[in-house]
Design a protein around this motif. Structure first.
Motif, PDB file in Angstrom:
ATOM      1  N   MET A   1       0.810  -1.026  -0.011  1.00 31.36           N
ATOM      2  CA  MET A   1       0.033   0.050   0.282  1.00 31.36           C
ATOM      3  C   MET A   1       0.338   1.725  -0.082  1.00 31.36           C
ATOM      4  O   MET A   1       0.245   2.359  -0.544  1.00 31.36           O
ATOM      5  CB  MET A   1      -0.872  -0.181   1.427  1.00 31.36           C
ATOM      6  CG  MET A   1      -1.988  -1.143   1.078  1.00 31.36           C
ATOM      7  SD  MET A   1      -3.322  -1.159   2.312  1.00 31.36           S
ATOM      8  CE  MET A   1      -2.274  -1.769   3.967  1.00 31.36           C
ATOM      9  N   LEU A   2       1.923   1.024   1.171  1.00 28.68           N
ATOM     10  CA  LEU A   2       2.702   1.915   0.645  1.00 28.68           C
ATOM     11  C   LEU A   2       2.999   2.753  -0.324  1.00 28.68           C
ATOM     12  O   LEU A   2       3.867   4.001  -1.028  1.00 28.68           O
ATOM     13  CB  LEU A   2       3.778   1.994   2.044  1.00 28.68           C
ATOM     14  CG  LEU A   2       3.218   2.304   3.435  1.00 28.68           C
ATOM     15  CD1 LEU A   2       4.771   2.200   4.142  1.00 28.68           C
ATOM     16  CD2 LEU A   2       3.514   3.867   3.345  1.00 28.68           C
ATOM     17  N   ALA A   3       3.157   1.749  -1.739  1.00 29.35           N
ATOM     18  CA  ALA A   3       3.492   1.412  -2.827  1.00 29.35           C
ATOM     19  C   ALA A   3       2.824   2.743  -3.798  1.00 29.35           C
ATOM     20  O   ALA A   3       3.577   3.235  -5.013  1.00 29.35           O
ATOM     21  CB  ALA A   3       4.238   0.302  -3.689  1.00 29.35           C
ATOM     22  N   PHE A   4       1.752   2.609  -3.342  1.00 27.94           N
ATOM     23  CA  PHE A   4       1.150   3.727  -3.820  1.00 27.94           C
ATOM     24  C   PHE A   4       2.073   5.617  -3.576  1.00 27.94           C
ATOM     25  O   PHE A   4       1.315   6.182  -4.354  1.00 27.94           O
ATOM     26  CB  PHE A   4      -0.417   3.539  -3.777  1.00 27.94           C
ATOM     27  CG  PHE A   4      -0.960   2.736  -3.677  1.00 27.94           C
ATOM     28  CD1 PHE A   4      -2.113   2.798  -5.405  1.00 27.94           C
ATOM     29  CD2 PHE A   4      -1.628   1.865  -3.677  1.00 27.94           C
ATOM     30  CE1 PHE A   4      -2.434   1.451  -5.661  1.00 27.94           C
ATOM     31  CE2 PHE A   4      -1.783   0.170  -3.995  1.00 27.94           C
ATOM     32  CZ  PHE A   4      -2.625   0.539  -4.893  1.00 27.94           C
ATOM     33  N   ASP A   5       2.693   5.092  -3.036  1.00 28.32           N
ATOM     34  CA  ASP A   5       3.521   6.819  -2.759  1.00 28.32           C
ATOM     35  C   ASP A   5       2.443   7.884  -1.859  1.00 28.32           C
ATOM     36  O   ASP A   5       2.870   8.842  -2.004  1.00 28.32           O
ATOM     37  CB  ASP A   5       4.236   6.928  -4.596  1.00 28.32           C
ATOM     38  CG  ASP A   5       5.570   8.338  -3.684  1.00 28.32           C
ATOM     39  OD1 ASP A   5       5.728   8.093  -2.540  1.00 28.32           O
ATOM     40  OD2 ASP A   5       5.440   9.136  -4.593  1.00 28.32           O
ATOM     41  N   GLU A   6       1.709   7.253  -0.538  1.00 28.63           N
ATOM     42  CA  GLU A   6       1.360   8.165   0.258  1.00 28.63           C
ATOM     43  C   GLU A   6       1.781   8.083   1.807  1.00 28.63           C
ATOM     44  O   GLU A   6       2.058   6.956   2.151  1.00 28.63           O
ATOM     45  CB  GLU A   6      -0.544   7.970  -0.003  1.00 28.63           C
ATOM     46  CG  GLU A   6      -0.953   8.675   0.587  1.00 28.63           C
ATOM     47  CD  GLU A   6      -2.628   8.693   0.655  1.00 28.63           C
ATOM     48  OE1 GLU A   6      -3.146   9.658   1.504  1.00 28.63           O
ATOM     49  OE2 GLU A   6      -3.133   7.571  -0.511  1.00 28.63           O
ATOM     50  N   GLU A   7       2.038   9.301   2.156  1.00 31.49           N
ATOM     51  CA  GLU A   7       2.836   8.695   3.501  1.00 31.49           C
ATOM     52  C   GLU A   7       1.638   8.773   4.295  1.00 31.49           C
ATOM     53  O   GLU A   7       0.153   9.149   4.063  1.00 31.49           O
ATOM     54  CB  GLU A   7       3.135   9.823   3.715  1.00 31.49           C
ATOM     55  CG  GLU A   7       3.867  10.276   4.977  1.00 31.49           C
ATOM     56  CD  GLU A   7       4.232  11.555   5.342  1.00 31.49           C
ATOM     57  OE1 GLU A   7       5.890  11.088   6.227  1.00 31.49           O
ATOM     58  OE2 GLU A   7       3.983  12.798   4.972  1.00 31.49           O
ATOM     59  N   LEU A   8       1.468   7.318   5.144  1.00 28.93           N
ATOM     60  CA  LEU A   8      -0.095   6.989   5.910  1.00 28.93           C
ATOM     61  C   LEU A   8       0.323   6.664   7.650  1.00 28.93           C
ATOM     62  O   LEU A   8       2.011   5.976   7.627  1.00 28.93           O
ATOM     63  CB  LEU A   8      -0.090   5.850   5.309  1.00 28.93           C
ATOM     64  CG  LEU A   8      -0.881   5.895   3.965  1.00 28.93           C
ATOM     65  CD1 LEU A   8      -1.257   5.011   2.975  1.00 28.93           C
ATOM     66  CD2 LEU A   8      -2.399   6.853   3.931  1.00 28.93           C
ATOM     67  N   ASP A 126     -16.716  -1.210  -2.864  1.00 29.89           N
ATOM     68  CA  ASP A 126     -15.410  -0.230  -2.659  1.00 29.89           C
ATOM     69  C   ASP A 126     -14.595  -0.281  -4.010  1.00 29.89           C
ATOM     70  O   ASP A 126     -13.848   0.648  -4.433  1.00 29.89           O
ATOM     71  CB  ASP A 126     -14.563  -1.344  -1.463  1.00 29.89           C
ATOM     72  CG  ASP A 126     -14.721  -1.402  -0.317  1.00 29.89           C
ATOM     73  OD1 ASP A 126     -15.586  -0.299   0.588  1.00 29.89           O
ATOM     74  OD2 ASP A 126     -14.371  -1.817   0.723  1.00 29.89           O
ATOM     75  N   ALA A 127     -14.569  -1.376  -5.014  1.00 28.15           N
ATOM     76  CA  ALA A 127     -15.161  -0.831  -6.334  1.00 28.15           C
ATOM     77  C   ALA A 127     -15.056   0.181  -6.334  1.00 28.15           C
ATOM     78  O   ALA A 127     -14.464   0.874  -7.653  1.00 28.15           O
ATOM     79  CB  ALA A 127     -15.236  -1.887  -6.857  1.00 28.15           C
ATOM     80  N   SER A 128     -16.435   0.420  -6.249  1.00 27.03           N
ATOM     81  CA  SER A 128     -16.707   1.650  -7.130  1.00 27.03           C
ATOM     82  C   SER A 128     -16.733   3.038  -6.667  1.00 27.03           C
ATOM     83  O   SER A 128     -15.957   3.965  -6.691  1.00 27.03           O
ATOM     84  CB  SER A 128     -18.629   2.013  -6.888  1.00 27.03           C
ATOM     85  OG  SER A 128     -19.421   1.092  -7.462  1.00 27.03           O
ATOM     86  N   GLY A 129     -15.506   3.100  -5.366  1.00 23.49           N
ATOM     87  CA  GLY A 129     -14.505   4.100  -5.085  1.00 23.49           C
ATOM     88  C   GLY A 129     -13.501   3.905  -5.110  1.00 23.49           C
ATOM     89  O   GLY A 129     -13.260   5.082  -5.626  1.00 23.49           O
ATOM     90  N   ALA A 130     -12.965   2.860  -5.739  1.00 25.89           N
ATOM     91  CA  ALA A 130     -11.789   2.664  -5.852  1.00 25.89           C
ATOM     92  C   ALA A 130     -12.128   3.521  -7.703  1.00 25.89           C
ATOM     93  O   ALA A 130     -10.789   4.594  -8.370  1.00 25.89           O
ATOM     94  CB  ALA A 130     -11.519   1.362  -5.656  1.00 25.89           C
ATOM     95  N   ASP A 131     -12.771   3.294  -8.121  1.00 25.44           N
ATOM     96  CA  ASP A 131     -13.464   3.555  -9.564  1.00 25.44           C
ATOM     97  C   ASP A 131     -13.025   5.283  -9.510  1.00 25.44           C
ATOM     98  O   ASP A 131     -12.879   6.040 -10.718  1.00 25.44           O
ATOM     99  CB  ASP A 131     -14.666   2.824  -9.929  1.00 25.44           C
ATOM    100  CG  ASP A 131     -14.612   3.508 -11.877  1.00 25.44           C
ATOM    101  OD1 ASP A 131     -13.368   3.203 -12.128  1.00 25.44           O
ATOM    102  OD2 ASP A 131     -14.991   3.548 -12.341  1.00 25.44           O
ATOM    103  N   LYS A 132     -12.879   5.992  -8.627  1.00 25.13           N
ATOM    104  CA  LYS A 132     -12.659   7.305  -8.628  1.00 25.13           C
ATOM    105  C   LYS A 132     -11.503   8.056  -8.537  1.00 25.13           C
ATOM    106  O   LYS A 132     -11.593   9.158  -9.305  1.00 25.13           O
ATOM    107  CB  LYS A 132     -13.781   8.242  -7.358  1.00 25.13           C
ATOM    108  CG  LYS A 132     -14.980   8.047  -7.440  1.00 25.13           C
ATOM    109  CD  LYS A 132     -16.039   8.370  -6.244  1.00 25.13           C
ATOM    110  CE  LYS A 132     -16.987   7.918  -6.220  1.00 25.13           C
ATOM    111  NZ  LYS A 132     -17.637   7.282  -5.849  1.00 25.13           N
ATOM    112  N   ALA A 135      -5.714   6.838 -10.508  1.00 23.10           N
ATOM    113  CA  ALA A 135      -4.163   5.776  -9.716  1.00 23.10           C
ATOM    114  C   ALA A 135      -4.795   4.679  -9.326  1.00 23.10           C
ATOM    115  O   ALA A 135      -3.583   3.041  -8.989  1.00 23.10           O
ATOM    116  CB  ALA A 135      -3.271   6.310  -8.970  1.00 23.10           C
ATOM    117  N   TRP A 136      -5.789   3.723  -9.360  1.00 22.45           N
ATOM    118  CA  TRP A 136      -6.099   3.083  -8.262  1.00 22.45           C
ATOM    119  C   TRP A 136      -6.872   1.848  -9.210  1.00 22.45           C
ATOM    120  O   TRP A 136      -7.802   0.913  -9.577  1.00 22.45           O
ATOM    121  CB  TRP A 136      -7.584   3.010  -7.918  1.00 22.45           C
ATOM    122  CG  TRP A 136      -6.417   3.558  -5.750  1.00 22.45           C
ATOM    123  CD1 TRP A 136      -5.554   3.893  -5.740  1.00 22.45           C
ATOM    124  CD2 TRP A 136      -7.386   4.453  -5.476  1.00 22.45           C
ATOM    125  NE1 TRP A 136      -5.119   4.513  -4.783  1.00 22.45           N
ATOM    126  CE2 TRP A 136      -6.155   4.903  -3.764  1.00 22.45           C
ATOM    127  CE3 TRP A 136      -8.536   4.446  -5.095  1.00 22.45           C
ATOM    128  CZ2 TRP A 136      -6.610   5.228  -2.967  1.00 22.45           C
ATOM    129  CZ3 TRP A 136      -9.346   5.508  -3.967  1.00 22.45           C
ATOM    130  CH2 TRP A 136      -8.219   5.937  -3.151  1.00 22.45           C
TER     131      TRP A 136
END
Length: 205
Positions: A1-8, A126-132, A135-136
């Motif tokens: 998940m960190l590979a999406f390059d977001e600080e979490l 969740d798929a519908s949410g990711a569709d927005k 990058a996902w």
């Protein structure tokens, strides 16, 4: 998940796992998340800092390093792919169906159907949410796969409910039973089946 390059934070990573990878892999506990983050930081794959938001207690945020991105990229592209391992508690109960009542087995399957139907709806949402988020794109198609997977699991469980009556009818035809009230298989029958299937399909192993 960190590979999406977001600080979490560790908490955010756990919550993200709950609405993404849990549908097809596994959802770690909070303790597992923090344990792995410490290991990753020790190896130089992530860095961390404490962020204070006008509060007494700050939160630690983690960010992937170039070395971490390279490492996960190598793993994704080059590491051997483990075959899926199916550990299905419901099917184990059905496999031991001769120790249970048909109606109890159907009850177990109905509970399973309720669970997988819920997971199907969650994966779809969740798929519908990711569709927005463009990058996902790959995350989104995996969530759609998960939606179809749980739908298929539901259909298979519904078919098993009908199959239970057939299996019970087969057992009812067997006259000889033991003290537990179910028929004993022929001693050594599984060995004969093993020999026959191995000779007919040598590529099963």
């Amino acid at each position: 998940m960190l590979a999406f390059d977001e600080e979490l934070s560790g908490y955010e990573l756990k919550k993200w796992a709950d609405w993404s990878i849990k549908f097809f892999y596994w959802s770690p506990s909070f303790s597992q998340v923090y344990t792995e983050l410490k290991k990753l930081e020790k190896h130089g794959f992530v860095t961390s800092r404490v962020q204070h938001d006008n509060g007494v207690r700050g939160r630690r945020l983690y960010k992937i390093t170039e070395a971490g991105t390279a490492a996960v990229g190598r793993w994704s592209n080059e590491a051997p792919i483990d075959p899926p391992i199916l550990k299905h508690g419901v099917m184990l109960r059905i496999w031991l169906g001769h120790l249970n009542k048909p109606e109890r087995l159907k009850e177990i399957l109905r509970e399973h159907i309720e669970y997988v139907s819920k997971m199907e709806r969650r994966a779809a949402a969740d798929a519908s949410g990711a569709d927005k988020e463009p990058a996902w794109a790959y995350s989104q198609i995996v969530l759609r796969w998960a939606e179809r997977y749980y739908a298929a699991e539901r259909d298979l469980a519904e078919q098993l409910i009908a199959d239970i009556d057939k299996a019970d009818a087969v057992l009812a035809q067997v006259k000889d039973g033991d003290d537990a009230g179910f028929p004993k298989p022929t001693p050594g029958a599984w060995r004969q089946v093993e020999v026959e299937t191995e000779s007919e399909s040598p590529d099963l192993e």
